[in-house]
Design an enzyme around this catalytic site. Structure first.
Site, short mmCIF file in Angstrom:
data_model
loop_
_atom_site.label_atom_id
_atom_site.label_comp_id
_atom_site.label_asym_id
_atom_site.label_seq_id
_atom_site.Cartn_x
_atom_site.Cartn_y
_atom_site.Cartn_z
N GLU A 99 -18.95 35.20 28.97
CA GLU A 99 -17.70 35.13 28.21
C GLU A 99 -17.34 33.67 27.94
O GLU A 99 -17.74 32.78 28.67
CB GLU A 99 -16.56 35.76 29.05
CG GLU A 99 -16.22 37.19 28.69
CD GLU A 99 -15.38 37.30 27.43
OE1 GLU A 99 -15.43 36.39 26.58
OE2 GLU A 99 -14.67 38.30 27.28
N ASP A 100 -16.53 33.45 26.91
CA ASP A 100 -16.02 32.11 26.66
C ASP A 100 -14.88 31.77 27.61
O ASP A 100 -14.83 30.71 28.21
CB ASP A 100 -15.58 31.93 25.20
CG ASP A 100 -14.64 33.03 24.72
OD1 ASP A 100 -14.33 33.98 25.48
OD2 ASP A 100 -14.20 32.95 23.55
N ASP A 103 -8.75 35.24 30.38
CA ASP A 103 -7.33 34.91 30.27
C ASP A 103 -6.54 35.96 31.06
O ASP A 103 -6.42 35.85 32.29
CB ASP A 103 -7.00 34.92 28.77
CG ASP A 103 -5.60 34.47 28.43
OD1 ASP A 103 -5.02 33.68 29.18
OD2 ASP A 103 -5.06 34.93 27.40
P1 5GP Z 1 -8.28 38.35 27.99
O1 5GP Z 1 -8.66 39.76 27.67
O2 5GP Z 1 -8.85 37.84 29.28
O3 5GP Z 1 -6.79 38.15 27.91
O4 5GP Z 1 -8.78 37.45 26.82
C1 5GP Z 1 -10.08 37.21 26.56
C2 5GP Z 1 -10.28 36.76 25.14
O5 5GP Z 1 -9.08 36.21 24.57
C3 5GP Z 1 -11.29 35.66 25.10
O6 5GP Z 1 -12.60 36.17 25.02
C4 5GP Z 1 -10.86 34.90 23.85
O7 5GP Z 1 -11.43 35.49 22.72
C5 5GP Z 1 -9.37 35.09 23.80
N1 5GP Z 1 -8.64 33.92 24.35
C6 5GP Z 1 -7.96 33.85 25.51
N2 5GP Z 1 -7.43 32.63 25.71
C7 5GP Z 1 -7.83 31.89 24.65
C8 5GP Z 1 -7.64 30.50 24.28
O8 5GP Z 1 -7.00 29.68 24.96
N3 5GP Z 1 -8.22 30.11 23.12
C9 5GP Z 1 -8.93 30.96 22.32
N4 5GP Z 1 -9.45 30.45 21.21
N5 5GP Z 1 -9.14 32.25 22.64
C10 5GP Z 1 -8.59 32.70 23.79
#
Ligand code: 5GP
Length: 179
Positions: A99-100, A103
């Site tokens: 994953e990148d 969050d």
């Molecule tokens: P989660 O499901 O953990 O909330 O979010 C995961 C996805 O949200 C990541 O794969 C990414 O695509 C996006 N995301 C979360 N935080 C960031 C951020 O600071 N910058 C960007 N560009 N994408 C984010």
């Protein structure tokens, strides 16, 4: 594009060193005879993944999944949808999700549940960035590049409205860029 950058949070050199370290650790943790499938999560992980796999000294297969994410907004909807599924069957194989950024953890939780149901030999997770203060669900991150504060970041694969993925570092944009 670089004029929109307010602050470089993680430099290109720091990323290169960390990716090497992660690749070496992964190479130690798996053995040559384990069938390892590295699953990149499109599109954000592709730059990290392409650098990371070249630091992994093991025979691996690559596959990809795409899931719905932020779109052009900076807040997660919490809804996860598979836009592109794996091409390979992962039953009895070792899966490493790349994953990148983690969050809220909702995306990774969904992916873990979904992949576990396919009966792989193991599933581990690797992320370049982690925002632990934003976590809503408990997920195990086996390999983490950098823990970062609660800031919206771009670069090295991460976008804002599909732009900035090709910045070679992790940056925070100027507030006026979001208007
Ligand atoms: P989660 O499901 O953990 O909330 O979010 C995961 C996805 O949200 C990541 O794969 C990414 O695509 C996006 N995301 C979360 N935080 C960031 C951020 O600071 N910058 C960007 N560009 N994408 C984010």
């Amino acid at each position: 594009m670089e004029n929109d950058v307010k602050e470089i949070l993680i430099s290109q050199d720091e990323i290169i060193a960390k990716v090497k370290e992660l690749g070496q650790q992964i190479s130690k943790d798996y053995s040559e005879d384990q069938e390892l499938i590295v699953v990149g999560i499109l599109k954000g992980a592709i730059i990290f993944l392409s650098d990371l796999v070249r630091e992994i000294n093991l025979p691996i297969a690559l596959d990809f999944m795409a899931v719905s994410s932020y779109g052009s907004s900076t807040e997660s909807s919490g809804a996860v949808r598979i836009l592109k599924d794996l091409e390979r069957d992962v039953e009895n194989k070792h899966v490493l999700i790349v994953e990148d950024i983690v969050d809220t953890g909702l995306t990774l939780k969904y992916l873990l549940d979904n992949l576990h149901a396919r009966k792989p030999a193991s599933v581990k997770t690797c992320t370049l960035l982690d925002k632990p203060s934003r976590r809503l669900v408990d997920v195990t991150v086996n390999y983490n590049g950098f823990s970062i504060p609660d800031k919206f970041v771009v670069g090295y694969g991460l976008d804002y409205g599909e732009t900035y993925r090709n910045l070679p570092y992790i940056a925070v944009l100027k507030p006026e860029t979001y208007q």
